[in-house]
Design a protein around this motif. Sequence first.
Motif, PDB file in Angstrom:
ATOM      1  N   UNK A 199      34.865  47.210  31.095  1.00 57.40           N
ATOM      2  CA  UNK A 199      33.590  46.490  31.197  1.00 57.40           C
ATOM      3  C   UNK A 199      33.903  45.086  31.691  1.00 57.40           C
ATOM      4  N   UNK A 200      33.316  44.707  32.827  1.00 61.24           N
ATOM      5  CA  UNK A 200      33.711  43.450  33.461  1.00 61.24           C
ATOM      6  C   UNK A 200      32.525  42.572  33.796  1.00 61.24           C
ATOM      7  N   UNK A 201      32.640  41.299  33.389  1.00 63.69           N
ATOM      8  CA  UNK A 201      31.712  40.248  33.802  1.00 63.69           C
ATOM      9  C   UNK A 201      32.350  39.373  34.884  1.00 63.69           C
ATOM     10  N   UNK A 202      33.555  39.698  35.295  1.00 60.58           N
ATOM     11  CA  UNK A 202      34.325  38.793  36.140  1.00 60.58           C
ATOM     12  C   UNK A 202      35.024  39.572  37.253  1.00 60.58           C
ATOM     13  N   UNK A 203      35.922  38.911  37.953  1.00 66.21           N
ATOM     14  CA  UNK A 203      36.639  39.498  39.074  1.00 66.21           C
ATOM     15  C   UNK A 203      37.691  40.499  38.598  1.00 66.21           C
ATOM     16  N   UNK A 204      37.716  41.677  39.229  1.00 72.08           N
ATOM     17  CA  UNK A 204      38.811  42.630  39.096  1.00 72.08           C
ATOM     18  C   UNK A 204      39.440  42.729  40.478  1.00 72.08           C
ATOM     19  N   UNK A 205      40.602  42.142  40.633  1.00 73.69           N
ATOM     20  CA  UNK A 205      41.262  42.007  41.923  1.00 73.69           C
ATOM     21  C   UNK A 205      42.442  42.971  41.991  1.00 73.69           C
TER      22      UNK A 205
END
Length: 308
Positions: free
Chosen positions: A224-230
């Motif tokens: 679960x992501x609110x931010x960058x997954x690079x």
Amino acid sequence: FFGGGVFATSSCTLELTDAEVARCWTGGDGGGVFLDLRSVLRGENISITENRAFRNGGAVFAKQSSMVELTRAEVARCSAESGGGLGVEDQSRILAWEVSFAMNVAEVDGGTLHSLGPADEITVTALSVREGFAGRDGGCIFLAGTSALRVHGASVTACEATARGGALAMLGRSTAVFEGSVMLAQNSAREGGSIFSQGSGLHVVSGELQVRNSTAAWRGGGIASWALLDVSNGSVVLHSNRATIGGGLCGISHESALLLSGDAYHASYLVVEECSALDYGGGIALLDLASISFETDPKDVCGGICLS
């Protein structure tokens, strides 16, 4: 009040080899060992077990530019309010090589490792964690402030957080970098069965992150992501994860972005297979302007996205 087994402050260095720190207790921080003011613990072939801190760091707590350096060590069955295993704050560091963590418990955050910041650094190589538990966030690892985590190979299994991040919870402006082979399996939480990211970003570099058989009661069975997954010259494999929304991956806000980048010699790809959701987004759910993008044409990097 600090350091149930050992209290070290003001640039002290504690070196332990073939030693055991066990069944110690403190009403404050550092059930086994407490480090303050640039102090250092170096431990090789040591066992830190069954220690208890009523506040932070069931096994070891380090603050104010102190350092914990462990090589081929075991940390097991320790407990604290936060940081059931190891806890750091105020620009402190953890360096761990081939360390095994098992059955450490935090009543609040960070069942195994807890970093409150600011500017703490955690670097782990060949990490093994099983059955960590947090009563709120980060069944294995909790990061806050401007903390930085770097992982060179890891296996994290059967960890649980009641709220967010069964294996890893990232808040504030924290960052995490995964290199080599990282396996997160059979972890669970309400949100982010294995990973909950609300920090500055999660980076997978030149390696493979596998998230398998993890569950979330609400969003993001795997991540679960609110931010960058690079993902740069690396890959993310999400297999057999389950949630109500976003069985494999749930991008939650306009700041949630999955970026795949690479070059002609290295593939960057996302594989989502056999994931499921009770409501919607069995593989991937993108909410509130969340996005997936390629920095270069997928054909040029021999990568892309595979859903099955």
